[in-house]
Design an enzyme around this catalytic site. Structure first.
Site, mmCIF file in Angstrom:
data_model
loop_
_atom_site.group_PDB
_atom_site.id
_atom_site.type_symbol
_atom_site.label_atom_id
_atom_site.label_comp_id
_atom_site.label_asym_id
_atom_site.label_seq_id
_atom_site.Cartn_x
_atom_site.Cartn_y
_atom_site.Cartn_z
ATOM 1 C CG ASP A 126 -5.102 2.593 0.803
ATOM 2 O OD1 ASP A 126 -6.076 1.826 0.744
ATOM 3 O OD2 ASP A 126 -4.005 2.267 1.293
ATOM 4 C CG MET A 146 -8.062 7.572 2.192
ATOM 5 S SD MET A 146 -7.114 7.780 3.697
ATOM 6 C CE MET A 146 -6.466 6.120 3.896
ATOM 7 C CG MET A 206 -11.853 -2.243 5.373
ATOM 8 S SD MET A 206 -10.301 -1.840 4.534
ATOM 9 C CE MET A 206 -9.371 -0.958 5.789
ATOM 10 C CB SER A 237 -0.901 0.022 1.233
ATOM 11 O OG SER A 237 -1.435 1.322 1.400
ATOM 12 C CG ASP A 256 -6.257 -2.413 3.469
ATOM 13 O OD1 ASP A 256 -5.148 -2.151 3.968
ATOM 14 O OD2 ASP A 256 -6.910 -1.602 2.780
ATOM 15 C CG HIS A 261 -3.983 -1.593 -1.369
ATOM 16 N ND1 HIS A 261 -5.134 -2.306 -1.656
ATOM 17 C CD2 HIS A 261 -4.313 -0.732 -0.381
ATOM 18 C CE1 HIS A 261 -6.111 -1.903 -0.865
ATOM 19 N NE2 HIS A 261 -5.647 -0.938 -0.077
ATOM 20 C CG HIS A 310 -9.277 0.409 -0.348
ATOM 21 N ND1 HIS A 310 -8.678 0.261 0.887
ATOM 22 C CD2 HIS A 310 -10.611 0.444 -0.102
ATOM 23 C CE1 HIS A 310 -9.601 0.215 1.832
ATOM 24 N NE2 HIS A 310 -10.775 0.341 1.257
ATOM 25 C CG MET A 330 -11.140 3.711 2.096
ATOM 26 S SD MET A 330 -9.611 3.722 3.036
ATOM 27 C CE MET A 330 -8.445 3.679 1.689
HETATM 28 C C1 DX5 Z 1 -6.271 2.038 5.634
HETATM 29 C C2 DX5 Z 1 -5.825 1.677 4.248
HETATM 30 C C3 DX5 Z 1 -4.718 0.692 4.218
HETATM 31 C C4 DX5 Z 1 -3.428 1.138 4.849
HETATM 32 C C5 DX5 Z 1 -2.777 -0.090 5.475
HETATM 33 O O1 DX5 Z 1 -7.458 2.749 5.576
HETATM 34 O O2 DX5 Z 1 -6.909 1.121 3.521
HETATM 35 O O3 DX5 Z 1 -4.491 0.192 2.911
HETATM 36 O O4 DX5 Z 1 -2.533 1.721 3.953
HETATM 37 O O5 DX5 Z 1 -1.669 0.310 6.169
HETATM 38 P P1 DX5 Z 1 -0.944 -0.595 7.245
HETATM 39 O O6 DX5 Z 1 -0.487 -1.831 6.547
HETATM 40 O O7 DX5 Z 1 0.162 0.276 7.698
HETATM 41 O O8 DX5 Z 1 -1.943 -0.897 8.351
HETATM 42 ZN ZN ZN Z 2 -6.531 0.040 1.581
#
Ligand code: DX5
Ligand code: ZN
Length: 224
Positions: A35, A37, A137, A8, A175, A33, A66, A68
């Site tokens: 993310d 947001m 999650m 990620s 994740d 991956h 992903h 969010m």
């Molecule tokens: C959290 C993200 C994850 C995050 C995981 O909301 O969706 O993908 O980057 O990070 P670690 O592995 O550090 O928990």
């Molecule tokens: Zn994620």
């Protein structure tokens, strides 16, 4: 089932993003991956299409996006156009999940749905056969570097038992809070796409990827 590592980039050093992705790719990671947001579905804001589009020009890794994001149906086509291979939306963020899954597939992408830690597996009752991947999650979404929520293990196990019962070979992604010292827990429960942010981008990236892949190799021969 094949086990994949999905680093990620949320945990990367953005000054050196390209260099760090190359290190992860050269060490053997196939998924990336990503993310996204929006500051509404989750408290934080990360990055979006322009960043993904620039990365797409430089790597052939599989872009696992992903989202969010609230009401993600507003953006599916644009994420597909900037290079996503898999688009995962949260069931909690969609008013019409079935329609959004169809929208993702119509763009030629694989469709994933994500469940927050307290969201029941029952939300999958009428879509389980339609999706390519379910993202369980294992932290509350929004930030990297959090602790693994232990109740997730039973949830992963029940989801894998369910897909086995249905005879469906579906990817189960996990994740949040996954590290070298607890990854065996989610692998044993049946997860096969493993996201890791701080576990990859803290310290020696090449070493970290090798270590994960070495652990995965021990699970390679388990029943599909
Ligand atoms: C959290 C993200 C994850 C995050 C995981 O909301 O969706 O993908 O980057 O990070 P670690 O592995 O550090 O928990
Ligand atoms: Zn994620």
């Amino acid at each position: 089932m094949k086990i994949h590592l999905a680093p990620s980039i949320l945990a990367a050093d953005f000054w050196q993003l390209g260099k760090q992705i190359t290190l992860a790719e050269e060490a053997g990671a196939r998924y990336l991956h990503i993310d996204v947001m929006d500051g509404d579905f989750v408290p934080s804001i990360s990055f979006g299409m322009p960043v993904i589009a620039s990365l797409r020009k430089r790597t052939n890794m599989l872009f696992d996006v992903h989202l969010m994001v609230s009401d993600p149906e507003r953006y599916i086509e644009r994420f597909a156009a900037c290079g996503a291979d898999i688009i995962t939306v949260h069931v909690e963020a969609c008013r019409h999940v079935d329609r959004v899954i169809q929208q993702i597939k119509a763009c030629g992408c694989k469709a994933g749905v994500a469940l927050n830690p307290v969201t029941s597996l029952h939300t999958l009752d009428y879509i389980i056969g339609m999706v390519d991947m379910v993202l369980v999650m294992t932290v509350n979404p929004g930030f990297g570097g959090q602790e693994y929520i232990k109740t997730s293990t039973e949830k992963i196990r029940r989801l894998r038992a369910w897909t086995d019962e249905l005879g469906i070979k579906m990817d189960i992604q996990v994740d949040g809070g996954i590290r070298k010292d607890n990854v065996h827990v989610v692998l044993e429960a049946g997860a096969n796409v493993i996201v890791s942010g701080t576990g990859i981008f803290t310290g020696n990236i090449t070493r970290n990827v090798y270590d994960y892949l070495e652990i995965f190799a021990k699970y390679r021969n388990r029943k599909a």
